[in-house]
Design a protein around this motif. Structure first.
Motif, mmCIF file in Angstrom:
data_model
loop_
_atom_site.group_PDB
_atom_site.id
_atom_site.type_symbol
_atom_site.label_atom_id
_atom_site.label_comp_id
_atom_site.label_asym_id
_atom_site.label_seq_id
_atom_site.Cartn_x
_atom_site.Cartn_y
_atom_site.Cartn_z
ATOM 1 N N TYR A 1 0.909 -1.352 0.029
ATOM 2 C CA TYR A 1 0.198 -0.019 0.005
ATOM 3 C C TYR A 1 0.989 1.159 -0.090
ATOM 4 O O TYR A 1 0.506 2.199 -0.801
ATOM 5 C CB TYR A 1 -0.816 -0.227 1.073
ATOM 6 C CG TYR A 1 -1.769 1.157 1.652
ATOM 7 C CD1 TYR A 1 -2.503 2.021 0.520
ATOM 8 C CD2 TYR A 1 -1.848 1.728 2.756
ATOM 9 C CE1 TYR A 1 -3.062 2.885 0.626
ATOM 10 C CE2 TYR A 1 -2.384 2.761 3.080
ATOM 11 C CZ TYR A 1 -3.339 3.465 2.191
ATOM 12 O OH TYR A 1 -3.928 4.742 2.463
ATOM 13 N N TYR B 1 -4.726 -2.641 11.349
ATOM 14 C CA TYR B 1 -5.533 -2.599 10.165
ATOM 15 C C TYR B 1 -6.637 -1.442 10.035
ATOM 16 O O TYR B 1 -6.917 -0.780 9.124
ATOM 17 C CB TYR B 1 -6.383 -3.887 10.073
ATOM 18 C CG TYR B 1 -5.502 -5.100 9.381
ATOM 19 C CD1 TYR B 1 -5.232 -4.695 8.166
ATOM 20 C CD2 TYR B 1 -5.081 -6.234 9.895
ATOM 21 C CE1 TYR B 1 -4.348 -5.734 7.494
ATOM 22 C CE2 TYR B 1 -4.343 -7.163 9.305
ATOM 23 C CZ TYR B 1 -4.117 -7.011 8.014
ATOM 24 O OH TYR B 1 -3.331 -7.860 7.245
ATOM 25 N N VAL C 1 -7.091 1.275 7.127
ATOM 26 C CA VAL C 1 -8.303 1.312 6.152
ATOM 27 C C VAL C 1 -9.206 2.586 6.336
ATOM 28 O O VAL C 1 -9.538 3.100 5.479
ATOM 29 C CB VAL C 1 -9.134 0.067 6.754
ATOM 30 C CG1 VAL C 1 -10.519 0.263 5.875
ATOM 31 C CG2 VAL C 1 -8.621 -1.209 6.372
ATOM 32 N N TRP D 1 -11.173 -7.366 5.589
ATOM 33 C CA TRP D 1 -10.876 -6.062 5.412
ATOM 34 C C TRP D 1 -10.653 -5.705 3.908
ATOM 35 O O TRP D 1 -11.058 -4.628 3.300
ATOM 36 C CB TRP D 1 -9.195 -5.924 6.120
ATOM 37 C CG TRP D 1 -9.075 -5.861 7.429
ATOM 38 C CD1 TRP D 1 -8.535 -6.885 8.241
ATOM 39 C CD2 TRP D 1 -9.559 -4.649 8.448
ATOM 40 N NE1 TRP D 1 -8.570 -6.431 9.835
ATOM 41 C CE2 TRP D 1 -9.400 -5.310 9.756
ATOM 42 C CE3 TRP D 1 -10.412 -3.650 7.999
ATOM 43 C CZ2 TRP D 1 -9.897 -4.386 10.764
ATOM 44 C CZ3 TRP D 1 -10.576 -2.787 9.056
ATOM 45 C CH2 TRP D 1 -10.455 -3.183 10.257
ATOM 46 N N LEU E 1 -12.128 -2.838 1.914
ATOM 47 C CA LEU E 1 -11.572 -1.854 1.057
ATOM 48 C C LEU E 1 -12.202 -1.695 -0.464
ATOM 49 O O LEU E 1 -12.396 -0.564 -0.925
ATOM 50 C CB LEU E 1 -10.162 -2.480 0.917
ATOM 51 C CG LEU E 1 -9.136 -2.300 1.975
ATOM 52 C CD1 LEU E 1 -8.002 -2.939 1.740
ATOM 53 C CD2 LEU E 1 -8.870 -0.922 2.442
#
Length: 832
Positions: A287, A639, A643, A696, A700
Motif C-alpha cells: 500500500y 488495520y 483502512v 478487510w 476496502l
C-alpha cells in the motif's frame, strides 16, 4: 487382490527431494553457521521451552493465605491436566520485595507434537522450491535497467517448500523428519502448545471454565507467552552475518530507522511471527509503495492551484471588487460584509478546487481499483508461498472456546470430522442483539454530530457579539475548534465501542477464529465509518444546502441552519480532513512511539526496584526478560487505522489532493514503529495463520465504490468546477463576470428591513430559482452518472485483464497438490 478390512500395504515410493545446502532449512541444513547456545531450555540444558505461564503471589504469608482459594484450585487443576496431556513442566521463582513471581515452563515431547500437529493440520515440507522470489517493483526496475535503491541483502533467507498436511503414519516421507529436534519449526511448536492451553478445562464446562484466555481474564495467571529467540541487539564483537539469530536480523534489517527505504524481509517476518503478521506488513508495504504515484500526482494538482491563484479571472474580480458586493449576514445577529474581505480565503480555495481536481478524482478512483487488483495477485502469491492457500476453506479448526461451549456436535461436510456445533437459531438471536447495539451507538454518533453543529453556530454568535479583535474571525474560530472537538469525540467513542464490540462478538459464538475476527471487524468498521466520516460528509453534501434565503431562513431547534463559511464548503472540508486525518495520525504515532516506551520503562523500573543492585541485566533469564515486555495487542487497531486512512485518501480526495502525500509520510513512519514494537517491545505473539486480509479486503472494495460516488458528487455539487464550465460555454469564455453570476440579490421585503445585500445562490429577487439553476442541476446529475459509469467500466476492464492468481502460482499449486498426493498415497498391490 486386497480384501476389504485388510490393512493396506504402505509402500509408496518416496518422491525425489532437492537437498542443495544453500536451500535447505532446519534439520536438512548442513554446515550451518555456528549459533550461540540456546538459553530457552529447561535446567537439563536440552529440553526446549515452548511456552511460559506466569502468576504472581504476595510475599507476606498472611496475605498469601487470604488470596482467592478458587484461583489456586483452578491453577492446580489446570496444571495437572496439562501434565495429563503429556506436557513437560518446570517451575521457577523470582523473588521481589513484595511479590513472588512464579514461572511454569512448558515443553511438548515428540509424541504430543505429532498428535496435535495432525489434529490441527500443520503443514510440513516435502520438497524445496527452486524458483527465485521477486516483487513487482524489482521486476519493473530490472526491465528498465535501473538500479534498485530498495534492495538489501538480508542474511539467512528462509527457503520456500512444497508442503502438505502432516500425517504421523507418513512421517518418513517428509523432508527433515530424521531430526526430531528441528523437524517442527519453533512457531509450529508454539501453535501446538497454545492449542492445548486453549482447549484444556479447569472447571465446569457448562460455565465455560476452559482455556488459558479465560484464566488470564480471571487473573488466575498474569501472563502466557512463547519466548523470543534471544536478544535483538547485535553481538559485540561483531560476528559473521550468517551467525545472527532471526530476531537480530529482523531488528537490524527491518526495525531500525536506517531501513526506511528498503524492502521488508517478509519471509523472515513470517518465519518469526507467522503468516498473519507477515501478511499485514506485506499489505502495508504494498500500500505504501502504491501511494508514491498517488502522492506525486496529488502534489502536482495542488501546486497547479498556486499558478491558478495568479491567473484566475474570478479571483482577480473578487479581490478588486472592494465595496461592489455587500454580502448578507451569515447569522441572525451578524452584520453585512464585503465579498472582497475573503480574497485570501478564496485564493486558498483554488488550491483544492480547480480543474485538476476532476482529473485527480478519476485518477484516484482508478488507482484504488488497480491497487486492489494487484494486491490480490500479490496476496495469492504470498499465501501459497506461506502454505495458507486453502487454510480458511479446509484446514481451519473451530475456536477452542467454541469447542468447549458448543452444546452439540455435527459432522463437517467438507472434512467428514465430527465437530462442535452451536444451533443457528440461538446464534441469530445473539447476532440481532449485536445489530441493535450498533444502531444505538450510531445514533449516539449522530447526536454528537448535531451537538457540534449547534456548538459552531452558537460560538459564532457569541464571538460576533463580543467587542473584540476576534469578531472578523468568528466563523473560522468556530470551524477550527469544532473540528478539534469532533476529533476528540471520535477518539473517545472509538474506545468505548471497540470494548463493546469485543463483548458482543464473543457472545455470538462464532465457529472459527477467522469468522470471529471478521464479525468483530465488521461491527467496529460500521461504527467507525459513521464515526469518522459523518462530519466530512455533512460538510461536503449537507452544510449550506438547507439554509434558505434572506427573509426565509430555515432553522434547527430554533437556531438558523449552518451556512458554509465565507470561502465555501470545500475549504471547510479540506480543513476538517486536515484536522481529523493528520491529527489522528499524529496522535496515533505519538501513542505508538511514546506509550510503549513509557510502559516498558515503568515495568523495568519496578523490576529493578525489587531486586538487588548488583544484579546485571544479562543475568536475567529469558522467561523473566520477556515477562517485562508488553502484551502484543494484535493487528486490529493497525488495520483499522490504515483502512480509515484509505477512506480519507479516496472518498474525499477531490477536496484534499495532498491526502496521499500525508498518508505516504505517515506509513513510512508506521512501518518502522510497528516493526520496533513487535521486535523489541512486545512479548512474542502466538503464531496465527491467514490466507488473506479477511473481511478487510471487502471493506476496502466497498470504500473504493463509495469513493467513486463521493468524488462524483463532490465535483458536481460542492466544487465550482461545473458552474465555471457552464458559465464559460454560455456566457464568457474568460469567466469575466462569473462572481456576479453566482450571487443572488436579497428579496425586496428583506431589503426594506435590512441593507440590500447579495448571497450565494441562483435566485431572482423574489427568492425563486432561476432557469440557470435547473440547467446546472441537470448538468450536475449527468456528470455524476457519466463519471461513475466511466470509472466503473474502466475498473471492470482492469479487473478482467488482471487475473487474481498469477500463472506461475497456479502451476506451483498444481505441483504441490501432485507432490502431496504422491507422498500420502497408499499403494495397492494387485494380485492375480
Amino acid at each position: 487382490m486386497r480384501r476389504r478390512g485388510e490393512p493396506r500395504e504402505d509402500s509408496a515410493t518416496l518422491i525425489a527431494m532437492e537437498t542443495e545446502v544453500e536451500k535447505n532449512y532446519g534439520s536438512v541444513t548442513t554446515n550451518a553457521p555456528v549459533q550461540p547456545p540456546d538459553r530457552n531450555v529447561f535446567s537439563d540444558g536440552s529440553t526446549r521451552i515452548d511456552f511460559v505461564l506466569v502468576w504472581e503471589e504476595p510475599m507476606n504469608s498472611q496475605v498469601e493465605a487470604s488470596s482467592s482459594p478458587a484461583h489456586r484450585e483452578w491453577r492446580e487443576v489446570f496444571l495437572q491436566k496439562l501434565k495429563n496431556c503429556g506436557l513437560l513442566q518446570e517451575q521457577k521463582e523470582v523473588l521481589q520485595k513484595k511479590t513472588k513471581i512464579r514461572f511454569v515452563l512448558l515443553s511438548a515431547p515428540w509424541s504430543v507434537l505429532c498428535f496435535y500437529a495432525e489434529d490441527i493440520s500443520l503443514r510440513v515440507p516435502l520438497q524445496v522450491v527452486s524458483s527465485p522470489v521477486t516483487n513487482w517493483s524489482a521486476q519493473v526496475l530490472s526491465r528498465l535497467s535501473i538500479p534498485n535503491p530498495f534492495h538489501q541483502d538480508v542474511p539467512n533467507p528462509p527457503p520456500d517448500f512444497y508442503t502438505c498436511q502432516f500425517r504421523n503414519n507418513k512421517i518418513q516421507r517428509f523432508l527433515g523428519s530424521n531430526n526430531r529436534d528441528t523437524f517442527f519449526k519453533t512457531t509450529q511448536r508454539h501453535q501446538v502448545l497454545y492449542e492445548i492451553l486453549a482447549r484444556t478445562p479447569y472447571g465446569s464446562m457448562k460455565r465455560g471454565e476452559v482455556g488459558i484466555d479465560r484464566l488470564l481474564n480471571e487473573g488466575v495467571f498474569t501472563a502466557a507467552y512463547p519466548l523470543h529467540e534471544g536478544g535483538f541487539q547485535l553481538p559485540t564483537p561483531p560476528v559473521p552475518l550468517q551467525s545472527l539469530a532471526l530476531r537480530q536480523i529482523l531488528y537490524s534489517y527491518w526495525a531500525t530507522w536506517s531501513s526506511w527505504r528498503s524492502y521488508q524481509p517478509l519471509d523472515h517476518i513470517r518465519e518469526y511471527f507467522g503468516e498473519k503478521i507477515a501478511l499485514y506488513f506485506a499489505w502495508l508495504g504494498f500500500y505504501t509503495g502504491w501511494l508514491l504515484p498517488a502522492s506525486l500526482v496529488g502534489t502536482v494538482v495542488f501546486l497547479f492551484g498556486f499558478w491558478l491563484m495568479a491567473t484566475d479571472v474570478p479571483t482577480q474580480e473578487l479581490c478588486n471588487s472592494r465595496n461592489s458586493f455587500t454580502m448578507c449576514p451569515l447569522c441572525n445577529i451578524c452584520s453585512v460584509w464585503n465579498y472582497s474581505d475573503i480574497c485570501s480565503t478564496f485564493k486558498v480555495g483554488l488550491l483544492f478546487d480547480n480543474g485538476g481536481t476532476v482529473f485527480f478524482s478519476a485518477f484516484m478512483s482508478l488507482w484504488a481499483v488497480t491497487f486492489l487488483e494487484f494486491w490480490k495477485r500479490t496476496c495469492s502469491t504470498l499465501s501459497h508461498r506461506w502454505d495458507c492457500s486453502e487454510f480458511q476453506d479446509i484446514e481451519e479448526r473451530p475456536r477452542p472456546e467454541f469447542t468447549a461451549m458448543a452444546p452439540m456436535t455435527i459432522r463437517n461436510p467438507v472434512t467428514g470430522i465430527e465437530e462442535p456445533h452451536f444451533p443457528a437459531n440461538k446464534r441469530i438471536n445473539r447476532t440481532l442483539t449485536g445489530c441493535m447495539a450498533i444502531i444505538v451507538m450510531v445514533a449516539v454518533v449522530l447526536i454528537f454530530l448535531m451537538a457540534i453543529i449547534l456548538y459552531r453556530t452558537i460560538l459564532t454568535i457569541i464571538i460576533d457579539k463580543s467587542d473584540t479583535v476576534l469578531n472578523g474571525f468568528a466563523a473560522r474560530i468556530a470551524s477550527i475548534t469544532g473540528s478539534v472537538l469532533n476529533l476528540l469525540v471520535i477518539l473517545m467513542l472509538s474506545k468505548v465501542y471497540t470494548s463493546l464490540a469485543h463483548i458482543l462478538t464473543r457472545w455470538e459464538m462464532h465457529r472459527t477464529q477467522s469468522k470471529y475476527e471478521d464479525m468483530f471487524v465488521l461491527k467496529v468498521f460500521i461504527f467507525q465509518f459513521i464515526n469518522f466520516y459523518s462530519s466530512p460528509v455533512y460538510i461536503a453534501f449537507f452544510k449550506g444546502r438547507f439554509v434558505g434565503y434572506p427573509g426565509k431562513y430555515n432553522t434547527l431547534l430554533g437556531v438558523r441552519n449552518e451556512d458554509c463559511g465565507a470561502g465555501g464548503c470545500l475549504v471547510e472540508l479540506a480543513q476538517e480532513l486536515l484536522v481529523i486525518m493528520v491529527g489522528k495520525q499524529l496522535i496515533n504515532n505519538m501513542q505508538e512511539f511514546i506509550l510503549p516506551k513509557l510502559k516498558s520503562w515503568w515495568q523495568k523500573r519496578n523490576r529493578r526496584r525489587g531486586e538487588g543492585k548488583g544484579e546485571e541485566e544479562e543475568e536475567v533469564c529469558p522467561w523473566e526478560a520477556d515477562y517485562q515486555l508488553l502484551v502484543c495487542e494484535g493487528l486490529f487497531s493497525e488495520y483499522l487505522e490504515m483502512v480509515i486512512q484509505f477512506g480519507f485518501i479516496t472518498i474525499f480526495v477531490a477536496a484534499f489532493p495532498l491526502a496521499p502525500l500525508f498518508a505516504l509520510i505517515n506509513n513510512w513512519v508506521e512501518i518502522r514503529l510497528d516493526a520496533q514494537k513487535f521486535v523489541t517491545e512486545y512479548r512474542r505473539p502466538v503464531v496465527e495463520r491467514a490466507q488473506d486480509l479477511g473481511v478487510w479486503l471487502p471493506i476496502l472494495q466497498l470504500i473504493t465504490h463509495v469513493a467513486v460516488f463521493s468524488n462524483a458528487f463532490l465535483i458536481a455539487f460542492t466544487s465550482s468546477f461545473l458552474p465555471r464550465l457552464y458559465y464559460r460555454h454560455t456566457r464568457d469564455s474568460n469567466l469575466s463576470g462569473f462572481i456576479n453570476f453566482t450571487l443572488a440579490t436579497s428579496p425586496s421585503n428583506y431589503s426594506q428591513q435590512h441593507t440590500r445585500c447579495r448571497y450565494l445562490d441562483l435566485r431572482d429577487e423574489e427568492g425563486n430559482y432561476l432557469p440557470e439553476y435547473y440547467h446546472l442541476l441537470a448538468i450536475r446529475l449527468a456528470f455524476v452518472i457519466v463519471f461513475e459509469h466511466v470509472v466503473f467500466f474502466i475498473g471492470r476492464m482492469i479487473d478482467l485483464m488482471v487475473p487474481d492468481v498469477p500463472e506461475d502460482v497456479e502451476i506451483k499449486i498444481k505441483r504441490e497438490h501432485y507432490l502431496a498426493k504422491e507422498a500420502l498415497a497408499e499403494n495397492q498391490v494387485q494380485k492375480t
